[in-house]
Design an enzyme around this catalytic site. Sequence first.
Site, PDB file in Angstrom:
ATOM      1  N   LYS A  31      24.964  61.961  41.223  1.00 41.03           N
ATOM      2  CA  LYS A  31      25.883  62.659  42.132  1.00 41.03           C
ATOM      3  C   LYS A  31      27.114  63.168  41.378  1.00 41.03           C
ATOM      4  O   LYS A  31      27.498  64.329  41.533  1.00 41.03           O
ATOM      5  CB  LYS A  31      26.280  61.714  43.277  1.00 41.03           C
ATOM      6  CG  LYS A  31      27.215  62.300  44.293  1.00 41.03           C
ATOM      7  CD  LYS A  31      27.133  61.571  45.620  1.00 41.03           C
ATOM      8  CE  LYS A  31      27.805  60.220  45.630  1.00 41.03           C
ATOM      9  NZ  LYS A  31      29.284  60.293  45.588  1.00 41.03           N
ATOM     10  N   SER A  32      27.707  62.316  40.561  1.00 42.75           N
ATOM     11  CA  SER A  32      28.918  62.732  39.837  1.00 42.75           C
ATOM     12  C   SER A  32      28.626  63.914  38.928  1.00 42.75           C
ATOM     13  O   SER A  32      29.399  64.880  38.854  1.00 42.75           O
ATOM     14  CB  SER A  32      29.434  61.567  38.976  1.00 42.75           C
ATOM     15  OG  SER A  32      29.894  60.534  39.789  1.00 42.75           O
ATOM     16  N   ASP A 333      30.723  51.697  42.330  1.00 45.60           N
ATOM     17  CA  ASP A 333      29.929  52.000  43.527  1.00 45.60           C
ATOM     18  C   ASP A 333      28.792  50.994  43.739  1.00 45.60           C
ATOM     19  O   ASP A 333      28.083  51.072  44.746  1.00 45.60           O
ATOM     20  CB  ASP A 333      29.343  53.417  43.420  1.00 45.60           C
ATOM     21  CG  ASP A 333      30.434  54.481  43.494  1.00 45.60           C
ATOM     22  OD1 ASP A 333      31.497  54.206  44.086  1.00 45.60           O
ATOM     23  OD2 ASP A 333      30.219  55.574  42.947  1.00 45.60           O
ATOM     24  N   LYS A 360      37.116  53.287  49.717  1.00 44.11           N
ATOM     25  CA  LYS A 360      35.926  54.122  49.480  1.00 44.11           C
ATOM     26  C   LYS A 360      35.483  54.729  50.827  1.00 44.11           C
ATOM     27  O   LYS A 360      36.267  54.812  51.763  1.00 44.11           O
ATOM     28  CB  LYS A 360      34.830  53.278  48.836  1.00 44.11           C
ATOM     29  CG  LYS A 360      35.179  52.826  47.421  1.00 44.11           C
ATOM     30  CD  LYS A 360      35.241  54.003  46.477  1.00 44.11           C
ATOM     31  CE  LYS A 360      35.639  53.598  45.082  1.00 44.11           C
ATOM     32  NZ  LYS A 360      35.885  54.759  44.215  1.00 44.11           N
TER      33      LYS A 360
HETATM   34  C1  S3P Z   1      33.350  59.376  41.238  1.00 44.52           C
HETATM   35  C2  S3P Z   1      34.266  58.416  40.897  1.00 44.52           C
HETATM   36  C3  S3P Z   1      34.418  57.149  41.618  1.00 44.52           C
HETATM   37  C4  S3P Z   1      33.218  56.831  42.501  1.00 44.52           C
HETATM   38  C5  S3P Z   1      32.750  58.028  43.267  1.00 44.52           C
HETATM   39  C6  S3P Z   1      32.389  59.173  42.333  1.00 44.52           C
HETATM   40  C7  S3P Z   1      33.310  60.626  40.467  1.00 44.52           C
HETATM   41  O1  S3P Z   1      35.574  57.216  42.415  1.00 44.52           O
HETATM   42  O2  S3P Z   1      33.531  55.768  43.389  1.00 44.52           O
HETATM   43  O3  S3P Z   1      31.596  57.698  44.047  1.00 44.52           O
HETATM   44  O4  S3P Z   1      32.304  61.366  40.556  1.00 44.52           O
HETATM   45  O5  S3P Z   1      34.269  60.891  39.742  1.00 44.52           O
HETATM   46  P1  S3P Z   1      37.025  56.892  41.796  1.00 44.52           P
HETATM   47  O6  S3P Z   1      37.138  57.670  40.568  1.00 44.52           O
HETATM   48  O7  S3P Z   1      38.021  57.314  42.829  1.00 44.52           O
HETATM   49  O8  S3P Z   1      37.027  55.409  41.580  1.00 44.52           O
END
Ligand code: S3P
Length: 459
Positions: A31-32, A333, A360
């Site tokens: 996803k990221s 996560d 979250k």
């Molecule tokens: C993400 C970073 C994380 C994660 C989120 C996706 C990202 O959040 O919890 O599901 O894609 O950069 P944080 O960076 O706010 O911890």
Amino acid sequence: MHAPALRPVPSPAAFSADGPLTGRVRVPGDKSISHRALMLSALAVGRSTIDGLLEGEDVHATAGALRAMGATIVRTDGEEGVRWTVDGVGVGGLLQPATALDMGNSGTSTRLLMGLVASHPITATFVGDASLSKRPMGRVIDPLSAMGADITASPGGRLPLMVRGLSPAVPLDYRLPVASAQVKSAVLLAGLNTPGITRVIEPVPTRDHSERMLAGFGATVDLHTDPDGIRTIAVHGEAELKPQHIVVPGDPSSAAFLAVAALIVPGSDVRIENVGINPTRAGLFGVLQAMGADLTFHDMRTVGGEPVADIVVRASPLAGTDVAADIAPSMIDEYPILFVAAALAQGRTTLRGLEELRVKESDRIAAMAAGLRAIGAMVEELPDGLIIDGRDGAPFPGLPPGAAAVQTHLDHRIAMSFAVAGLAATGPVVVDDISPIATSFPTFPALLAALGARCDTAR
Ligand code: S3P
């Protein structure tokens, strides 16, 4: 302001297992990385192609917003499989969107796109669902305002909010007050269309997909780690991004649910193919191994600049552990599903330093503590974590007769965690709504079924 789209009616469901989970599966794209692939392609000059993009609601929200700001994004399903093609507008070329950008449930879309808008001469309104509208945006509003963006938010720094970008924006040196890859990325993305050098200093390392991919697209990115492990990421502004072909690896955060499912259903033996194991993401797998999991990496390789492996997981007795707070960002996560594993392990698991879990998609400490207790686990809730006394391999009793379904609060990872818990329960574990799973892992119910689990959608 514009009202966000409504979710479909809630879909309650209960998952269970009559025997071992076996087989090979492939989880959808990370996803990221998918969000970032679309965003950087949209800012490149020319046509990029993306294979393996996650086709979940969160990523569709990013694609929709980028289209509204001028990028052309097309999905084709040809002989070689699904491919996404993006014709970028170039850094500085984002157009004024005609309507509000609907971010749905997606914090990553919101925070990263706010960064992009902040240094373009455009104004955009961001709206989202009930979960996203409770989440704090002050953490990106502060640095983006310091770069010159004018941001008007709802009370508490929440959505709906409006970003009026400034071009040229002012470069910033920013030390992250919270360990957040989203905040880091928002600032770096704002820095792309800003003259000079924008720097982010992160006291605790967070996922590094943005800096890897920015360099891959031809931006100048300087990385420095000091002797105490403090990282500085500097992006040179007014970058020209060159279009790329990107292959998105499978999402370790999705693989985590299948890995724990295989560990806790007796006799299981599952191979999860093509999983990203970037060290800034793979903390859970090491913790499970330390708990005694038979979990091994095979065919390790590099795909699209990211380390990838097949993960083979066999059912194993697990022992409780103390999880160090400093590795939290590498598995942020994955805590909900780790709580499920810990609740079935032998002995006590202590998990601290997890304040971020409270902001979250839901308050994941409270939601998991309530749900786990309801199905028979022993859990003590702390302000910053949980203490879990495991059941020494005994399955959960499940919900008592007449009890309400486990509440997921529009949180995909809470829904999947209790779906997996149901596989190791003698009674029912009914989840109130599995529809949010489509935000990150739309094929989750089908993949669990392919491994031999059962999903009952009728109550
Ligand atoms: C993400 C970073 C994380 C994660 C989120 C996706 C990202 O959040 O919890 O599901 O894609 O950069 P944080 O960076 O706010 O911890």
